[in-house]
Each structure stands twice: as C-alpha cells, then as structure tokens.
Scaffold this motif. Structure first.
Motif, short mmCIF file in Angstrom:
data_model
loop_
_atom_site.label_atom_id
_atom_site.label_comp_id
_atom_site.label_asym_id
_atom_site.label_seq_id
_atom_site.Cartn_x
_atom_site.Cartn_y
_atom_site.Cartn_z
N LYS A 338 0.82 -1.20 0.00
CA LYS A 338 0.00 0.00 0.00
C LYS A 338 0.86 1.26 0.00
CE LYS A 338 -3.74 2.30 2.53
NZ LYS A 338 -4.60 2.28 3.75
N LYS A 343 -2.53 -1.91 -4.30
CA LYS A 343 -3.59 -2.55 -3.52
C LYS A 343 -3.46 -4.07 -3.61
CE LYS A 343 -5.61 1.51 -2.88
NZ LYS A 343 -4.68 2.35 -3.65
N ALA A 413 -7.84 -4.79 -0.27
CA ALA A 413 -8.62 -3.70 -0.87
C ALA A 413 -9.66 -4.16 -1.87
CB ALA A 413 -7.68 -2.70 -1.54
N THR A 462 -16.22 3.30 1.63
CA THR A 462 -15.31 2.62 0.71
C THR A 462 -16.06 2.19 -0.55
OG1 THR A 462 -13.96 1.81 2.53
CG2 THR A 462 -13.75 0.66 0.43
N GLU A 717 -12.20 7.69 -4.41
CA GLU A 717 -12.33 6.61 -3.42
C GLU A 717 -13.57 6.70 -2.54
OE1 GLU A 717 -8.67 6.88 -1.29
OE2 GLU A 717 -9.32 8.56 -0.05
#
Length: 811
Positions: A338, A343, A413, A462, A717
């Motif tokens: 990260k 990811k 992720a 998220t 995001e």
C-alpha cells in the motif's frame, strides 16, 4: 372516425404478426394505477407500466399465485408500490396510461410512448412505440412437458444481440442459447456457453426484452428459422419487460434504471494489475512489485490466487485464512504494498472442502447447502470433496461476510470471487431459497450482493472492488466486475474478446474484460501478448492474467515485449481522466465504455455484425490488431465525422473504410473532430494522479463549428461522492466565429467541494498557420505554435471558481 383510425392501426399491427394462441380466450380487461389486468380462459395477465418506455407483462396461469419477487429489478417494496432507487424511475403514483380503448374485437392501451394492443380473438398481445410496431407475442405463454415457454414473433430482417457473454459473432440470431452459467476452459473464436448467461434480447429494431426470471432454461433466437423468439424455463415467473428508447444509449439507460446503475469504481481500478495463477509466497508477491518499480512500469494492484490460503492447488480450498508458512507477515506485506501505491486483492471461492480448515466450523454453523435428507451436500470436483456455502441462509451470508470483513481489516482492498457459476452445482442440491437449478444463474449475482451490502454496512465510505466470474441480469448494481473466463492464450482467443465485451456493455455489465494476454495454455508469443495489452488500454479493466507457465507480467517478458507493454500501460495511465469520465457516465446513464459502431449509424445494416473496431467512450475509435504478422488493416470510420489519427494527427473523413498501415508500438486509434481529450501527467500508480495538472487536447476542425465536453472528477475513493457533492465537473466549449476560435473553460463545483487552481496545457490540434493573435480573458499572450505538427500549446492557470475564455484569431 377516431376509433376507425385506431382499428385500422390495429389491423396493421396484426397483419405483421401471426401464430396467435387459439386456445386462449379473452374475458375482460381493467385498469388501475398504471396497471392493466386482463383475464383470459387459462389465467390472467398483469401489465405494469413503469414509464412510457418500460413495460412489464406477467402471465399467471390458473391456480398459480403472482410473485412480485424479482432478482433483477432494483427494489420491490410490496405488491402495490414499486420503489426505485436508481435515478427516480417513475413509480405508480404518476399517471402513465393516457387511455384504455375497449372495443368488440380489440383493446388499446396508450401512453406517450409504448402502446399495448390486445387482439381478442384469437388472443394476442403486441407492442408499438410512437406508432411503430415493436414485437408481438406469438404463442405467448405455453406449458410443455418439461419447460414453460413464452413465444414472440420476429421480423425477417432483425439482427439479435444478447444472451450474455458468448463468442458467436455479433448477430446471435439462429442460436438456441442455454441459460446456465458455465465455465468454458480454453475457448477461442466460438463459445456457445460461458460464465455469464443473461435472459436478455436486443434487436436491431431498437428494443430490448428482458425475461425477469432466475431458474435455468434456454433463449431460442429463431433457431428453427421460423421468425420466432422463445424463452424457455424450468419454472418461476412468467414475466418480461419490453424496453425502448430514442437511441441505443436511451435503451441501455432505461434498462439500467430498471435493474440498477453500476456504482462508481475506485479510481485505482482503472490502473494496471499484476496477476497470475498464482503467487506462491510473500517473497514472490513483493519481489514482483519490486520488479515493476525497478522498470518504472505503473501498477496499482496485485491479485493473489488460491496459494494465499494453501500450499497446494487441491485439498485446501475453503481454508480462506492466510497460510502463514508462505505469508508469515501478510499484514506487513499488504501495508508495504500500500505504501508503494499497490492494492492487494485476494481470491475467494464458495466451496468448503471436507479437507479444509473451515469444514467442521461450516458444518457446525450450518452454512452449507443440503441434500434431500437435510445433511450438508458433499460431492467431488477438481479441487477435492466439497460442500457449497448456501448464501441464501442469512446465517451463512453473515458467516461468509465475516471472512471478507476480516480480510478488509487486514488491509485487503478488493474481492475476487471465482468459480461462482457455481462451477459444479448438482441439480439435486438444495438451497434455503430453492433447488440448485432455480438459483444457479443468480448465485454469483447474490454473492456480489452479499459483499456489496457488507461494505455498505461496515465500510460505508469505501468503494468496493468486486471481481466475479459469474452473474446475471442486474448484477451491475452490486458493483460486480465481470471477466470473460479462461480464454485460450491464442490469436483466436483474442479475436473473440471485443465482441464479448461490447455485447455485455449493451446488456448493462459494462466492465466485462479479458485476461490480457490470454489465460489457458503455455503459448509464449510476444506479438500476441503485446497486441492483447494494446487492446487492453481500451477495455474497461487492464488486468494481464494467466497460468504461470508463461508469465503474464510485462516485467518477466522479453526486453522488446516489456518495452512495448510499458508503452501501452503508460498510455492507459495518460488516459485516466478521460476513462474516469466513462466510469461516471456509466454510473449516471448506464453508458457502456465500449460501444459498437452501429450506435453511431443505427440504420447501417453493414455495421450490425461488426466488432473489429469500436468506440471507447464517445470520442475514441479503436481498431485492435487481432491477427498475427499483418502489416495493414482495414478500418471503418463512422460517418458524419472527421477522425484524427491519435499518433500523427492525420485526418480521415468518416463514412469510409480505409486500409491502415500498422505499427508494432500501437494499434489504430482515432479521435473525433471537436473532441476535448484530457491527458494526465506521468505516474507510477493512480495515487500519483494530479487532477490539477493536465494537458487538454482539443481536436480542431472547421467542420465542427461548436463543441462541448464535460469531465467528472472526485477523490476517486469516497463512496457516493457525487451524491454528497464531493466532486467537480470541468466543462470545455469550443466555437468558431468567423476567423476566431473561442474556447471557454467553466466548472461545476459540488456543494461539499472547493474550487482548485489548475495548471493546464491547452493543446489545440490542426492549427495549420501561426495564429495572428491569442487572448486569455481579454489579455494578449504569446504561445507556442508547432509548425511541424500543426499544433498550438497554450499554458495557463485556471481557478475553477472562475470562467476562463481563450480566443485565437487566425490570419
């Protein structure tokens, strides 16, 4: 006179259809709340008007109850109220039906769009839109010994699309397509049955029919050559929607309003993925990313196949916990990746092997599908002796989600759901919701729902990344990202990919993509590999993936292949702001990212079966190289446009096919005259993307007197960034006024965003003479005119809270 005209119109419609069901006798018709109910001798029809372009027809045989439960439609709240969350689709509170005319021989239901025509004897339902016939029932609903069918008339010249992901050629008429999601390992130019079968038919006459039913069956697209479309199923709803629009994009927008819009992807999902089957250890994972960094090849994610939970390919599936022998510091690895802008995504499957670490817990917690005696259903398949998670049990859904939640808390992720057809699904297996055959096609769909809803509940800010090998109609609303399965690593495998992706985009699943380079087989062909990656620049997800006997990652290929792949990947990143606008357009309007050329020319029959070239968004025309060793390629250019060669700025008139010389470092790529194309500065991952430092390329041509484009941006995001006002939309407009070219910049700033100062290099193409004068906001400036490539570069600073005007006077 009015009723005479209606009667004559009705005679025209019935003259275009035939084969009515002689045993079905009309009894009565009534209207209530945008719903028409028709009683016939063997049951009743319920016709629901969602709006003037979407209509639903259900047949309920005598002795059966009407079920409103749909896997596909956004939300049903109860039998009388339809609640839609996707862009406020008109509900039953609005008056849609304008009139119901009930005469002796016929009945007409009119709206401002779709009209339903009921012939009473012999009984038949047909549909028209704005006075033009669309489609009519032939036999309508018929129950056979093993299958229930709904039958329609087709016109002789109709080209048919749909049925999900298949490799059959664009025109799928003449095929009887099985509706049973099933993997096809190593397919090439033809595949009749694949992972995503969809109960959808689209016609070149600009309408769609969606059969709103989950159980398995068939979609017969006139296989008997008698102008008949037939939906066949083992059980379930006898329900279909007819969807129309004024354009192809309108139809897809209407369908995705009905079945749900795809959520915005995280911006990193548009980057390059490192992926193979598979990475065996922590050292291998981090070493691979180090190679990308050493070669300065951009990368945004790495995908871990099944070795993250076990050393062996067989016997370990269902462990679904980190195998510490190979990944001793999994959390540290994820954190270090990260920090490098990469990811981590892990594979999961719904199978719990009897040899896995979770088997006893799965049995104890009662999360597995059953046999007829109520015991966990156990059976053998390639990976071992297994049970299947019954995601239709609330308890099992929570058990499965807890595994994903734990992985997310470890920093993972994204989710990769594999084998979700399910790959092996015995018919006598029983789920809480029904038999295996009743839920088989929606298993992947509901698996994606489980993850989507889990993220909304536990990680509400998220945007999830959900890669799934199987789904069904409406799966896009759960953020499902499909791929085209285990394609062969051959030129034949590559040749089928544009068709598959284009067709799926037309059916709402706009992120269909392929394992770049091909998956199956040990074919080491650098030319094929490079051409596949060059095509991948202009497909929704850029993800090279393959069996590990031949590397999928460019860093492990030959020096030449690596250099060419790097060039393609860098172009992918340069196009990030343009591609992100495509994500937004798909989210808001259902627009496919890849679009067939007949969208540009809906009456050009020569384009109905054409997929060798396509549009990437609205303004980029792409012609992938799909054959080995060729030096030239014919490219068709959509008419009523001038097209610029992306690499040379040569202009080509639309409406013609030209033979184009090929280059090894690119595929033929063209920009529509009048387009604004934003280009990002170089980066090593999307974390390095700077939306405040851009090149804006305008493709000027005197044939385009006025042009306007918009580009959406947010932080890439935050979930629901647009809905919560955390965004900006950059608006560019060009106008030609006598000897002046005027370009205006304007921005829409979301209610919870702040305006930013942007460093812009405005690059105007096709300026053949040095301008006489250039003004920015009324002040004269000096800029660089390049006589060699006929371009003008204007550097400027733009505070997006203010309007900016650039004026160029020609000599």
């Amino acid at each position: 006179m009015k009723h005479l005209k209606l009667f004559l119109f009705f005679l025209l419609l019935t003259a275009l259809s035939f084969g009515q069901n002689p045993n079905r006798i009309f009894k009565s018709i009534a209207e209530k709340d945008n719903t028409i109910e028709i009683e016939v001798s063997d049951g009743r029809y319920i016709i629901q008007f969602f709006n003037t372009q979407i209509i639903e027809t259900s047949f309920i045989p005598l002795g059966e109850k009407y079920t409103y439960k749909s896997h596909a439609i956004v939300t049903y709240t109860n039998e009388k109220e339809y609640l839609f969350t996707a862009h406020k689709l008109i509900t039953t509170q609005n008056k849609i039906i304008k009139s119901l005319v009930d005469k002796d021989g016929f009945a007409l239901i009119k709206t401002d769009g779709i009209q339903v025509n009921i012939q009473k004897e012999p009984f038949q339902i047909s549909y028209s839109y704005k006075g033009e016939p669309i489609i009519s029932e032939k036999g309508g609903y018929i129950k056979n010994d093993s299958l229930e069918t709904i039958q329609f008339n087709l016109k002789e010249d109709e080209v048919l699309y749909g049925g999900g992901a298949r490799a059959l050629g664009m025109n799928r008429r003449g095929n009887r397509l099985q509706l049973y999601n099933k993997a096809h390992y190593g397919y090439e130019t033809r595949s009749e049955l694949m992972n995503f079968t969809l109960p959808i038919v689209m016609s070149s006459n600009k309408y769609m029919v969606h059969f709103d039913n989950a159980p398995i069956g068939f979609l017969d697209l006139d296989s008997k050559k008698d102008n008949t479309l037939t939906y066949e199923t083992i059980s379930g709803r006898k329900t279909y929607q007819v969807i129309v629009g004024n354009s192809w994009l309108d139809i897809i927008d209407n369908y995705t309003n009905l079945t749900g819009k795809q959520p915005m992807l995280p911006r990193w999902a548009l980057g390059n993925f490192s992926s193979r089957f598979g990475y065996h250890s922590q050292q291998e994972v981090e070493g691979t990313i180090n190679e990308f960094k050493k070669e300065n090849i951009p990368v945004d994610a790495i995908i871990l196949d099944l070795y993250w939970f076990g050393k062996e390919m067989t016997g370990t599936m269902g462990n679904l916990e980190v195998f510490r022998d190979s990944f001793p510091d999994f959390e540290g690895m994820v954190s270090r990746l990260k920090n490098k802008g990469v990811k981590t995504i892990t594979i999961t499957e719904p199978f719990i092997l009897t040899t896995s670490k979770r088997w006893e817990d799965a049995v104890k917690e009662d999360v597995l599908a059953k046999d007829s005696l109520g015991n966990p259903y156990k059976y053998d398949f390639y990976f071992g002796n297994t049970g299947l998670i019954d995601i239709y049990k609330p308890k099992a859904e929570q058990w499965f989600w807890n595994i994903y939640k734990d992985l997310a808390n470890k920093g993972v992720a994204g989710v990769w759901g594999d084998l979700g057809e399910p790959e092996v699904h015995p018919s006598d297996l029983i789920h809480a919701k029904g038999t295996a055959d009743e839920v088989h096609n929606i298993y992947g769909h509901d698996w994606a729902r489980l993850i989507h809803e889990g993220y909304k509940r536990d990680f509400p800010n998220t945007r999830p990344f959900i890669l799934m090998r199987a789904g069904y109609s409406g799966s896009q609303r759960y953020g499902l990202i499909p791929w085209s399965g285990d394609v062969n690593r051959t030129w034949g495998g590559l040749q089928s990919q544009p068709e598959i992706a284009i067709q799926m985009g037309m059916q709402g699943l706009a992120y269909m993509h392929s394992d770049l380079g091909g998956f199956a087989g040990a074919n080491l062909d650098d030319e094929l590999y490079v051409r596949w990656l060059q095509y991948g620049v202009f497909q929704p997800i850029f993800r090279p993936h393959a069996q590990e006997d031949v590397p999928s990652e460019p860093v492990f290929r030959s020096e030449k292949a690596k250099a060419l792949a790097k060039k393609a990947i860098e172009l992918r990143y340069k196009l990030l702001p343009y591609n992100y606008q495509l994500v937004y357009e798909n989210n808001q309007f259902g627009n496919p990212l890849m679009r067939p050329l007949f969208f540009e020319e809906p009456n050009n029959e020569k384009l109905f079966n054409y997929s060798k070239s396509y549009l990437w968004g609205h303004d980029i025309l792409v012609s992938p190289v799909l054959k080995a060793g060729i030096k030239n390629q014919d490219v068709y250019f959509a008419k009523n446009n001038i097209w610029f060669d992306f690499y040379t700025d040569e202009t080509i008139d639309g409406g013609q096919t030209k033979t184009i010389g090929l280059k090894e470092n690119s595929i033929p790529t063209y920009i529509r005259a009048g387009a604004f194309i934003p280009i990002a500065k170089p980066m090593q991952s999307t974390e390095g993307y700077d939306a405040n430092a851009l090149e804006i390329h305008y493709y000027h041509h005197n044939s385009v007197k006025a042009s306007e484009r918009k580009f959406y941006n947010d932080d890439g995001e935050t979930a629901n960034a647009y809905e919560t006002g955390q965004y900006e939309v950059l608006e560019f407009e060009a106008k030609i006024k006598r000897r002046w070219l005027e370009i205006d910049f304007e921005a829409e700033i979301g209610s919870d965003s702040e305006s930013k100062s942007k460093q812009i290099d405005l690059i105007i193409h096709n300026i053949k003479n040095e301008p006489k004068r250039i003004k920015i906001d009324g002040k004269r400036v000096k800029c660089t005119w390049n006589a060699k490539n006929n371009s003008l570069t204007i550097p400027l600073v733009w505070n997006t809270s203010k309007y900016k005007k650039i004026k160029i006077k020609f000599k």
